[in-house]
Design a protein around this motif. Structure first.
Motif, PDB file in Angstrom:
ATOM      1  N   ASP A 186      46.029 -10.517  -7.080  1.00 25.81           N
ATOM      2  CA  ASP A 186      45.713  -9.889  -8.354  1.00 25.81           C
ATOM      3  C   ASP A 186      46.083  -8.414  -8.315  1.00 25.81           C
ATOM      4  O   ASP A 186      46.010  -7.759  -7.271  1.00 25.81           O
ATOM      5  N   LEU A 187      46.472  -7.871  -9.469  1.00 27.38           N
ATOM      6  CA  LEU A 187      46.814  -6.459  -9.542  1.00 27.38           C
ATOM      7  C   LEU A 187      45.586  -5.611  -9.243  1.00 27.38           C
ATOM      8  O   LEU A 187      44.483  -5.916  -9.702  1.00 27.38           O
ATOM      9  N   PRO A 188      45.741  -4.547  -8.452  1.00 27.31           N
ATOM     10  CA  PRO A 188      44.592  -3.675  -8.162  1.00 27.31           C
ATOM     11  C   PRO A 188      44.078  -3.010  -9.429  1.00 27.31           C
ATOM     12  O   PRO A 188      44.806  -2.860 -10.415  1.00 27.31           O
ATOM     13  N   GLN A 189      42.823  -2.608  -9.394  1.00 28.01           N
ATOM     14  CA  GLN A 189      42.246  -1.900 -10.519  1.00 28.01           C
ATOM     15  C   GLN A 189      42.886  -0.525 -10.648  1.00 28.01           C
ATOM     16  O   GLN A 189      43.506  -0.013  -9.719  1.00 28.01           O
ATOM     17  N   CYS A 190      42.713   0.072 -11.819  1.00 31.11           N
ATOM     18  CA  CYS A 190      43.297   1.382 -12.086  1.00 31.11           C
ATOM     19  C   CYS A 190      42.786   2.395 -11.065  1.00 31.11           C
ATOM     20  O   CYS A 190      41.589   2.478 -10.804  1.00 31.11           O
ATOM     21  N   GLY A 191      43.701   3.151 -10.482  1.00 34.41           N
ATOM     22  CA  GLY A 191      43.328   4.154  -9.495  1.00 34.41           C
ATOM     23  C   GLY A 191      43.275   3.632  -8.079  1.00 34.41           C
ATOM     24  O   GLY A 191      42.984   4.390  -7.149  1.00 34.41           O
ATOM     25  N   ASP A 196      43.493  -0.874  -0.895  1.00 35.60           N
ATOM     26  CA  ASP A 196      42.064  -0.698  -1.142  1.00 35.60           C
ATOM     27  C   ASP A 196      41.329  -2.033  -1.136  1.00 35.60           C
ATOM     28  O   ASP A 196      40.095  -2.057  -1.196  1.00 35.60           O
ATOM     29  N   ASN A 197      42.075  -3.133  -1.087  1.00 41.92           N
ATOM     30  CA  ASN A 197      41.469  -4.462  -1.001  1.00 41.92           C
ATOM     31  C   ASN A 197      41.018  -4.683   0.434  1.00 41.92           C
ATOM     32  O   ASN A 197      41.832  -4.796   1.352  1.00 41.92           O
ATOM     33  N   LEU A 198      39.700  -4.738   0.649  1.00 43.46           N
ATOM     34  CA  LEU A 198      39.150  -4.820   2.002  1.00 43.46           C
ATOM     35  C   LEU A 198      39.642  -6.058   2.736  1.00 43.46           C
ATOM     36  O   LEU A 198      39.969  -5.998   3.926  1.00 43.46           O
ATOM     37  N   GLU A 199      39.730  -7.181   2.040  1.00 40.03           N
ATOM     38  CA  GLU A 199      40.161  -8.420   2.690  1.00 40.03           C
ATOM     39  C   GLU A 199      41.618  -8.329   3.129  1.00 40.03           C
ATOM     40  O   GLU A 199      41.986  -8.778   4.219  1.00 40.03           O
ATOM     41  N   VAL A 200      42.448  -7.712   2.289  1.00 41.17           N
ATOM     42  CA  VAL A 200      43.869  -7.588   2.623  1.00 41.17           C
ATOM     43  C   VAL A 200      44.065  -6.700   3.840  1.00 41.17           C
ATOM     44  O   VAL A 200      44.769  -7.049   4.785  1.00 41.17           O
ATOM     45  N   ILE A 201      43.436  -5.522   3.838  1.00 42.57           N
ATOM     46  CA  ILE A 201      43.655  -4.582   4.930  1.00 42.57           C
ATOM     47  C   ILE A 201      43.020  -5.077   6.220  1.00 42.57           C
ATOM     48  O   ILE A 201      43.523  -4.817   7.319  1.00 42.57           O
ATOM     49  N   THR A 202      41.911  -5.837   6.123  1.00 39.10           N
ATOM     50  CA  THR A 202      41.290  -6.400   7.330  1.00 39.10           C
ATOM     51  C   THR A 202      42.212  -7.413   7.982  1.00 39.10           C
ATOM     52  O   THR A 202      42.409  -7.405   9.204  1.00 39.10           O
TER      53      THR A 202
END
Length: 355
Positions: A186-191, A196-202
């Motif tokens: 899903d597209l990240p929220q504005c800003g 910033d997606n915790l699951e992705v970076i983990t």
């Protein structure tokens, strides 16, 4: 895969498929996996993070190690649960297992394409699942002792028994390239960004194959006096920072490439620089947080609501008094922009002054 000997329940075993999460018909269909072990009172269902996209090939994988269920979509972990415990079937029901593809015991059927199916004795790691994706595209893997079943449906009539209307699935030869197996988030929220997606970076930090070598190029602009002396920072400081950056990011396969630009400009070298504080913001009638500093007269007085009465006596006394260095006092009557009185490179904030 379910227990056909259980007449009280049809959900003992597991099901992998697509179902709608919304109560309104078929809206928001997602990949899901349901498991109910022999000891569990009810089934556990985990679902994908987003709706599935039709007309796209997808690699689905599910693992269960007796404690944790994990659902992978195109090699990325999409859902997990620890609600089920223990073996799926008891030893007493070894002959009661039925494997159905394209439907389940509740007569819920799948309409779509299926290229390959594999069943393993032991749970696969994420690295092995990604490897399996490549095997699914480029050909079947060699026989392995932990591999229970692997079938590409080339000879359906010999390997499978039809369960509905006595008809076998239709075989079609469809070419697809492995690059189409891609996880869409899903597209990240504005800003925010994807990082910033915790699951992705983990998962990025844990899954080393994601860390392809990357090079980050950055530029350091070092200002000197006109005679190439008195730099803003020394070369030793720049080299030390460059070394520390590479040491900190090397474990992520990230290398920093330095581009050093040296410029001789005494005027620029001795100017006061505050990040994001443009000189036109000082004394413009609005308190700018980035300019709210003693060296700017607290944004030319805009951030000072009370002017000390003693400051009136200091105005235009031949000395640059910072209490008077505001627009309402005409920047200390011009004293703070007079090169004969003060170092105007650090005290002159009058937009109209040539200094």
């Amino acid at each position: 895969l379910y227990d056909k000997c259980s007449y009280t329940s049809h959900d003992r075993g597991w099901v992998l498929g697509i179902e709608a999460l919304s109560d309104q018909g078929t809206r928001d269909p997602r990949y899901y996996f349901t498991l109910r072990t022999d000891r569990a009172r009810k089934a556990t269902t985990i679902t994908a993070h987003r709706s599935y996209l039709p007309n796209q090939w997808v690699h689905l994988a599910v693992t269960y190690n007796g404690r944790i269920i994990k659902l992978y979509i195109n090699g990325a972990q999409a859902a997990t649960s620890s609600e089920q415990v223990g073996p799926i079937f008891s030893p007493l029901t070894q002959n009661c297992k039925v494997l159905m593809i394209g439907g389940n015991a509740l007569n819920q059927n799948y309409r779509g394409y299926l290229e390959q199916f594999s069943l393993w004795k032991t749970p696969r790691s994420q690295e092995k699942i990604v490897h399996d994706m490549g095997q699914a595209v480029h050909g079947l893997s060699n026989s392995l002792p932990q591999l229970v079943l692997q079938n590409s449906f080339e000879n359906v009539k010999r390997a499978w028994t039809p369960m509905k209307n006595g008809k076998f699935p239709q075989i079609e030869n469809i070419y697809h390239h492995g690059s189409s197996l891609d996880t869409i988030l899903d597209l990240p929220q504005c800003g925010q960004t994807l990082c910033d997606n915790l699951e992705v970076i983990t998962n990025y930090n844990k899954f080393t194959s994601f860390r392809r070598p990357k090079v980050v190029r950055y530029r350091v602009v070092n200002i000197y006096d006109d005679n190439h002396e008195n730099p803003t920072v020394t070369k030793d400081q720049i080299e030390l920072q460059h070394q520390k950056l590479n040491e900190a990011f090397s474990k992520y396969n990230i290398t920093w490439e330095l581009d050093l630009l040296e410029k001789n400009d005494s005027f620029l070298r001795h100017r006061l620089i505050l990040t994001n504080c443009d000189i036109t913001k000082i004394g413009d009638g609005m308190c700018e947080p980035e300019c709210n500093h003693a060296l700017t007269g607290f944004d030319g007085g805009d951030c000072r609501h009370i002017i000390p009465s003693v400051a009136l006596k200091k105005k235009q006394n031949g000395v640059c008094d910072m209490d008077c260095n505001i627009e309402s006092f005409h920047f200390d009557g011009g004293d703070c922009c007079n090169p004969n009185v003060t170092d105007v490179t650090k005290t002159c904030f009058d937009p109209q002054s040539p200094h």
